[in-house]
Design a protein around this motif. Sequence first.
Motif, PDB file in Angstrom:
ATOM      1  N   VAL A   1      23.240  49.468  23.800  1.00 42.37           N
ATOM      2  CA  VAL A   1      23.560  48.766  22.547  1.00 42.37           C
ATOM      3  C   VAL A   1      22.923  49.506  21.374  1.00 42.37           C
ATOM      4  CG1 VAL A   1      23.154  46.646  21.232  1.00 42.37           C
ATOM      5  CG2 VAL A   1      23.923  46.508  23.606  1.00 42.37           C
ATOM      6  N   GLU A   2      21.706  49.941  21.531  1.00 42.42           N
ATOM      7  CA  GLU A   2      21.031  50.689  20.460  1.00 42.42           C
ATOM      8  C   GLU A   2      21.749  52.005  20.183  1.00 42.42           C
ATOM      9  OE1 GLU A   2      18.883  51.773  17.370  1.00 42.42           O
ATOM     10  OE2 GLU A   2      18.898  49.787  18.270  1.00 42.42           O
ATOM     11  N   GLU A   3      22.166  52.675  21.230  1.00 42.81           N
ATOM     12  CA  GLU A   3      22.915  53.923  21.054  1.00 42.81           C
ATOM     13  C   GLU A   3      24.222  53.658  20.298  1.00 42.81           C
ATOM     14  OE1 GLU A   3      24.720  57.504  23.805  1.00 42.81           O
ATOM     15  OE2 GLU A   3      23.134  56.252  24.640  1.00 42.81           O
ATOM     16  N   ALA A   4      24.887  52.570  20.647  1.00 42.50           N
ATOM     17  CA  ALA A   4      26.125  52.203  19.951  1.00 42.50           C
ATOM     18  C   ALA A   4      25.849  51.914  18.477  1.00 42.50           C
ATOM     19  CB  ALA A   4      26.767  50.991  20.621  1.00 42.50           C
ATOM     20  N   ARG A   5      24.772  51.234  18.195  1.00 44.32           N
ATOM     21  CA  ARG A   5      24.402  50.936  16.798  1.00 44.32           C
ATOM     22  C   ARG A   5      24.129  52.219  16.022  1.00 44.32           C
ATOM     23  NH1 ARG A   5      21.155  45.740  18.431  1.00 44.32           N
ATOM     24  NH2 ARG A   5      22.878  44.279  18.230  1.00 44.32           N
ATOM     25  N   GLN A   6      23.443  53.149  16.649  1.00 42.25           N
ATOM     26  CA  GLN A   6      23.163  54.429  15.986  1.00 42.25           C
ATOM     27  C   GLN A   6      24.453  55.172  15.645  1.00 42.25           C
ATOM     28  OE1 GLN A   6      20.481  56.457  18.639  1.00 42.25           O
ATOM     29  NE2 GLN A   6      18.757  55.138  18.109  1.00 42.25           N
ATOM     30  N   ARG A   7      25.478  54.968  16.452  1.00 41.01           N
ATOM     31  CA  ARG A   7      26.775  55.598  16.212  1.00 41.01           C
ATOM     32  C   ARG A   7      27.640  54.791  15.235  1.00 41.01           C
ATOM     33  NH1 ARG A   7      28.720  59.130  20.413  1.00 41.01           N
ATOM     34  NH2 ARG A   7      27.034  59.684  21.832  1.00 41.01           N
ATOM     35  N   GLY A   8      27.156  53.618  14.847  1.00 43.74           N
ATOM     36  CA  GLY A   8      27.902  52.776  13.923  1.00 43.74           C
ATOM     37  C   GLY A   8      28.974  51.930  14.587  1.00 43.74           C
ATOM     38  N   TYR A   9      28.924  51.817  15.916  1.00 36.91           N
ATOM     39  CA  TYR A   9      29.948  51.074  16.648  1.00 36.91           C
ATOM     40  C   TYR A   9      29.793  49.565  16.550  1.00 36.91           C
ATOM     41  CZ  TYR A   9      31.323  55.510  18.828  1.00 36.91           C
ATOM     42  OH  TYR A   9      31.758  56.792  19.054  1.00 36.91           O
ATOM     43  N   ASP A  10      28.705  49.092  15.972  1.00 39.12           N
ATOM     44  CA  ASP A  10      28.535  47.647  15.797  1.00 39.12           C
ATOM     45  C   ASP A  10      29.178  47.154  14.498  1.00 39.12           C
ATOM     46  OD1 ASP A  10      26.599  49.053  14.321  1.00 39.12           O
ATOM     47  OD2 ASP A  10      25.180  47.394  14.411  1.00 39.12           O
ATOM     48  N   ALA A  11      29.733  48.044  13.709  1.00 36.77           N
ATOM     49  CA  ALA A  11      30.396  47.654  12.457  1.00 36.77           C
ATOM     50  C   ALA A  11      31.625  46.808  12.758  1.00 36.77           C
ATOM     51  CB  ALA A  11      30.794  48.894  11.667  1.00 36.77           C
ATOM     52  N   ALA A  12      31.897  45.859  11.889  1.00 38.12           N
ATOM     53  CA  ALA A  12      32.994  44.911  12.098  1.00 38.12           C
ATOM     54  C   ALA A  12      34.354  45.595  12.255  1.00 38.12           C
ATOM     55  CB  ALA A  12      33.045  43.913  10.942  1.00 38.12           C
ATOM     56  N   ASP A  13      34.560  46.724  11.601  1.00 44.69           N
ATOM     57  CA  ASP A  13      35.873  47.371  11.635  1.00 44.69           C
ATOM     58  C   ASP A  13      36.068  48.321  12.815  1.00 44.69           C
ATOM     59  OD1 ASP A  13      34.034  49.198  10.616  1.00 44.69           O
ATOM     60  OD2 ASP A  13      35.506  50.153   9.294  1.00 44.69           O
ATOM     61  N   VAL A  14      35.056  48.501  13.648  1.00 43.33           N
ATOM     62  CA  VAL A  14      35.188  49.379  14.812  1.00 43.33           C
ATOM     63  C   VAL A  14      35.888  48.605  15.927  1.00 43.33           C
ATOM     64  CG1 VAL A  14      33.951  50.709  16.570  1.00 43.33           C
ATOM     65  CG2 VAL A  14      33.161  50.727  14.195  1.00 43.33           C
ATOM     66  N   LYS A  15      36.981  49.150  16.401  1.00 47.26           N
ATOM     67  CA  LYS A  15      37.781  48.509  17.452  1.00 47.26           C
ATOM     68  C   LYS A  15      37.155  48.739  18.829  1.00 47.26           C
ATOM     69  CE  LYS A  15      41.187  47.367  14.692  1.00 47.26           C
ATOM     70  NZ  LYS A  15      41.374  46.043  14.262  1.00 47.26           N
ATOM     71  N   ALA A  16      37.426  47.816  19.721  1.00 45.18           N
ATOM     72  CA  ALA A  16      36.903  47.903  21.083  1.00 45.18           C
ATOM     73  C   ALA A  16      37.310  49.209  21.756  1.00 45.18           C
ATOM     74  CB  ALA A  16      37.384  46.715  21.906  1.00 45.18           C
ATOM     75  N   GLY A  17      38.520  49.682  21.496  1.00 41.96           N
ATOM     76  CA  GLY A  17      39.009  50.908  22.124  1.00 41.96           C
ATOM     77  C   GLY A  17      38.136  52.119  21.837  1.00 41.96           C
ATOM     78  N   VAL A  18      37.571  52.169  20.651  1.00 32.58           N
ATOM     79  CA  VAL A  18      36.678  53.277  20.285  1.00 32.58           C
ATOM     80  C   VAL A  18      35.417  53.235  21.151  1.00 32.58           C
ATOM     81  CG1 VAL A  18      35.236  54.195  18.421  1.00 32.58           C
ATOM     82  CG2 VAL A  18      37.557  53.386  17.922  1.00 32.58           C
ATOM     83  N   ILE A  19      34.868  52.056  21.324  1.00 35.07           N
ATOM     84  CA  ILE A  19      33.651  51.896  22.129  1.00 35.07           C
ATOM     85  C   ILE A  19      33.956  52.162  23.601  1.00 35.07           C
ATOM     86  CG2 ILE A  19      31.820  50.292  22.812  1.00 35.07           C
ATOM     87  CD1 ILE A  19      32.363  48.843  20.093  1.00 35.07           C
ATOM     88  N   ILE A  20      35.072  51.662  24.073  1.00 34.53           N
ATOM     89  CA  ILE A  20      35.475  51.875  25.465  1.00 34.53           C
ATOM     90  C   ILE A  20      35.643  53.370  25.742  1.00 34.53           C
ATOM     91  CG2 ILE A  20      37.357  51.538  27.122  1.00 34.53           C
ATOM     92  CD1 ILE A  20      37.748  48.753  25.740  1.00 34.53           C
TER      93      ILE A  20
END
Length: 96
Positions: A22-41
């Motif tokens: 989760v922290e790694e995702a936050r550092q990448r900005g993936y916790d932003a509201a406009d980031v789609k699930a597909g990008v994280i997947i």
Amino acid sequence: MSFQAYLDAVEDKTGKTPRALVEEARQRGYDAADVKAGVIIAWLNDEYGIGRGHAMALVHVIKKGPRISTKHVGTSGSHRDATDMLWLDGRASRPA
């Protein structure tokens, strides 16, 4: 498989706790509201080989935090969880 079991399986596969991912995702900005699930997947699959179902468990935690619906808490079905709060600090440190 319970929600917590999905996170435990991700930890087994990656060697990282859910909190670290989760922290790694936050550092990448993936916790932003406009980031789609597909990008994280896609990131989780490319970087760690995590499949869609397990990645979706992490997407939930990244986007919404560790609290889950009480729908399956205390039930006897295959998707049951003991609590509505997921443990993110690793299986080894989870209270009994």
